[in-house]
Design an enzyme around this catalytic site. Structure first.
Site, mmCIF file in Angstrom:
data_model
loop_
_atom_site.group_PDB
_atom_site.id
_atom_site.type_symbol
_atom_site.label_atom_id
_atom_site.label_comp_id
_atom_site.label_asym_id
_atom_site.label_seq_id
_atom_site.Cartn_x
_atom_site.Cartn_y
_atom_site.Cartn_z
ATOM 1 N N LYS A 76 5.928 4.390 6.145
ATOM 2 C CA LYS A 76 5.834 4.770 7.561
ATOM 3 C C LYS A 76 6.892 4.112 8.439
ATOM 4 O O LYS A 76 7.069 4.505 9.587
ATOM 5 C CB LYS A 76 4.431 4.464 8.101
ATOM 6 C CG LYS A 76 3.371 5.375 7.491
ATOM 7 C CD LYS A 76 2.131 5.524 8.340
ATOM 8 C CE LYS A 76 1.248 6.627 7.780
ATOM 9 N NZ LYS A 76 0.072 6.943 8.525
ATOM 10 N N LYS A 92 3.157 13.713 -0.689
ATOM 11 C CA LYS A 92 1.709 13.873 -0.473
ATOM 12 C C LYS A 92 1.414 14.832 0.692
ATOM 13 O O LYS A 92 2.122 14.804 1.700
ATOM 14 C CB LYS A 92 1.155 12.472 -0.168
ATOM 15 C CG LYS A 92 -0.256 12.406 0.311
ATOM 16 C CD LYS A 92 -0.648 10.961 0.592
ATOM 17 C CE LYS A 92 -0.809 10.739 2.082
ATOM 18 N NZ LYS A 92 -2.007 10.017 2.480
ATOM 19 N N LYS A 143 -1.911 14.846 6.831
ATOM 20 C CA LYS A 143 -2.459 15.583 7.974
ATOM 21 C C LYS A 143 -1.611 15.466 9.230
ATOM 22 O O LYS A 143 -1.826 16.196 10.173
ATOM 23 C CB LYS A 143 -3.917 15.189 8.234
ATOM 24 C CG LYS A 143 -4.171 13.773 8.657
ATOM 25 C CD LYS A 143 -5.644 13.596 8.927
ATOM 26 C CE LYS A 143 -6.137 12.232 8.536
ATOM 27 N NZ LYS A 143 -5.415 11.118 9.150
HETATM 28 P P1 ATP Z 1 -1.777 10.643 7.973
HETATM 29 O O1 ATP Z 1 -0.825 11.703 7.583
HETATM 30 O O2 ATP Z 1 -2.295 10.796 9.362
HETATM 31 O O3 ATP Z 1 -1.352 9.253 7.639
HETATM 32 P P2 ATP Z 1 -3.434 11.276 5.671
HETATM 33 O O4 ATP Z 1 -3.503 12.755 5.493
HETATM 34 O O5 ATP Z 1 -2.620 10.504 4.730
HETATM 35 O O6 ATP Z 1 -3.099 10.912 7.154
HETATM 36 P P3 ATP Z 1 -5.647 9.409 5.782
HETATM 37 O O7 ATP Z 1 -6.366 9.277 7.075
HETATM 38 O O8 ATP Z 1 -4.641 8.365 5.447
HETATM 39 O O9 ATP Z 1 -4.948 10.819 5.650
HETATM 40 O O10 ATP Z 1 -6.682 9.526 4.607
HETATM 41 C C1 ATP Z 1 -8.025 9.885 4.691
HETATM 42 C C2 ATP Z 1 -8.588 9.979 3.290
HETATM 43 O O11 ATP Z 1 -8.041 11.118 2.604
HETATM 44 C C3 ATP Z 1 -8.261 8.789 2.401
HETATM 45 O O12 ATP Z 1 -9.372 8.519 1.575
HETATM 46 C C4 ATP Z 1 -7.101 9.242 1.579
HETATM 47 O O13 ATP Z 1 -7.025 8.583 0.345
HETATM 48 C C5 ATP Z 1 -7.427 10.709 1.395
HETATM 49 N N1 ATP Z 1 -6.208 11.508 1.264
HETATM 50 C C6 ATP Z 1 -5.238 11.633 2.182
HETATM 51 N N2 ATP Z 1 -4.281 12.470 1.774
HETATM 52 C C7 ATP Z 1 -4.655 12.885 0.538
HETATM 53 C C8 ATP Z 1 -4.068 13.761 -0.419
HETATM 54 N N3 ATP Z 1 -2.940 14.371 -0.170
HETATM 55 N N4 ATP Z 1 -4.716 13.956 -1.595
HETATM 56 C C9 ATP Z 1 -5.893 13.343 -1.836
HETATM 57 N N5 ATP Z 1 -6.483 12.500 -0.982
HETATM 58 C C10 ATP Z 1 -5.897 12.258 0.196
#
Ligand code: ATP
Ligand code: LTN
Length: 335
Positions: free
Chosen positions: A117, A200, A203
């Site tokens: 990040k 990955k 969101k």
């Molecule tokens: P951001 O992009 O805002 O950092 P993110 O999509 O990575 O967010 P998090 O809030 O970090 O989401 O994660 C919420 C939950 O979803 C965590 O348990 C994380 O391990 C899971 N998660 C996030 N992205 C994935 C993915 N691509 N595949 C599987 N699990 C995921």
């Protein structure tokens, strides 16, 4: 005397940034729903984590409520679980400070999410909250005597830190914290971006075509899957350069329970168009009830308010004892 066995405690949360994706759903939420009958679960909207990057206050407020709505729409029952906003229980910040005083710059510098990040950023513009964020996450977990933490594989390094901090504190101050374990979904799948399948699915991706949100309309889901990046080969299988297809296989597998081998066999000789349509169909059907419940719940603000207010009370009650114990152990005078 008969002893009543304590149910194991589960804690997890998602940051209210962006839109909840199918990655979050497969990696975390779907599992949370499964666990709610067997365990004592606390599911949190981690709003204090969200402000580690700049947020527009009005949007954040809306999103927090929206995330809670989506938790319920996915099937989480507020009667069975503690469902709350992190900032409604000040104990998270209080414990985080104490843990921070027991954390090292070195170990925090090694967190890969922090490195990702802050790539290409100057120290001057990196918020300290982004650096210390895993300690707040450790506080979230340790505060409730958590046994198991259902998260996606990308969060395992943070969980390892929570374990290290618990062990370190226990060794120095005496037995205080339960040392938590991670709990991965059966497939352990990490869902990748639909547009850059080596990255990955995230969101907060700037490109909405890279992810499917759990409230996307069926037509939009079909469109996004149809335009998912694949390869020019014609084989529905895994392999070098086939990350796009493998990702679609992972999504299908996580939803249907089919293994990679089963999917590969089923689609032998079939083309990408047919496969993509089937993937889209199973995603649409999986998310259909979620979307329906979401649309219904959205307008019931009074109910949602009642859920998070009751959740805050339960969360404060559940964490009070541990925080008091920690304050005593570090040498603060009891009031
Ligand atoms: P951001 O992009 O805002 O950092 P993110 O999509 O990575 O967010 P998090 O809030 O970090 O989401 O994660 C919420 C939950 O979803 C965590 O348990 C994380 O391990 C899971 N998660 C996030 N992205 C994935 C993915 N691509 N595949 C599987 N699990 C995921
Ligand atoms: N850092 C997590 C969200 C999170 C979390 C937690 C998950 C914050 N506190 C406690 C499990 C337990 C993430 O997915 N970005």
């Amino acid at each position: 005397m008969e002893t009543v066995e304590r149910k194991k405690r589960i804690f997890s949360g998602i940051q209210p940034s962006g839109h909840i994706t199918i990655g979050n759903y497969i990696g975390a939420l779907k599992n949370w729903v499964k666990l709610q009958d067997e365990y004592d679960c606390a599911y949190c909207v981690v709003d204090m984590h969200a402000i580690t990057v700049r947020q527009t206050p009005a949007d954040l407020r809306k999103r927090c409520l929206d995330f809670l709505t989506q938790y319920i729409a996915c099937g989480l029952d507020p009667q069975k679980n503690i469902m709350f906003m992190q900032s409604h229980n000040p104990a998270h910040a209080e414990l985080a400070w104490i843990l921070m005083c027991n954390s090292y710059m070195g170990e925090l510098s090694r967190m890969t999410q922090f490195k990702d990040k802050t790539k290409n950023k100057q120290n001057e513009s990196i918020g300290a909250g982004l650096f210390t964020y895993p300690v707040l996450m450790a506080a979230d977990i340790l505060l409730y005597g958590t046994d198991l933490v259902p998260v996606g594989i990308d969060q395992m390094q943070h969980l390892e830190l929570a374990r290290d901090l618990a062990i370190r504190f226990n060794n120095y101050y005496g037995e205080t914290f339960t040392v938590p374990e991670g709990y991965l979904s059966k497939t352990g799948a990490k869902i990748m971006s639909l547009q850059e399948p080596t990255k990955k699915m995230s969101k907060s991706d700037e490109n909405p075509k890279a992810y499917i949100t759990i409230t996307d309309e069926p037509d939009l889901i079909v469109k996004k899957i149809k335009s998912a990046v694949t390869d020019s080969d014609m084989c529905i299988c895994r392999g070098e350069g086939k990350e796009g297809i493998e990702n679609l296989m992972s999504i299908m597998g996580a939803i249907t329970g089919k293994t990679f081998e089963e999917i590969e066999k089923e689609y032998q000789g079939k083309n990408y168009g047919v496969f993509k349509s089937d993937v889209a169909e199973c995603v649409v059907e999986e998310l259909r009830p979620v979307r329906e419940r979401y649309l219904q719940l959205q307008s019931d603000k009074a109910y949602l308010e009642q859920v998070y207010k009751a959740g805050a009370e339960k969360a404060q009650l559940a964490s009070r004892k541990i925080l008091r114990k920690v304050y005593k152990k570090v040498g603060f005078i009891e009031k």
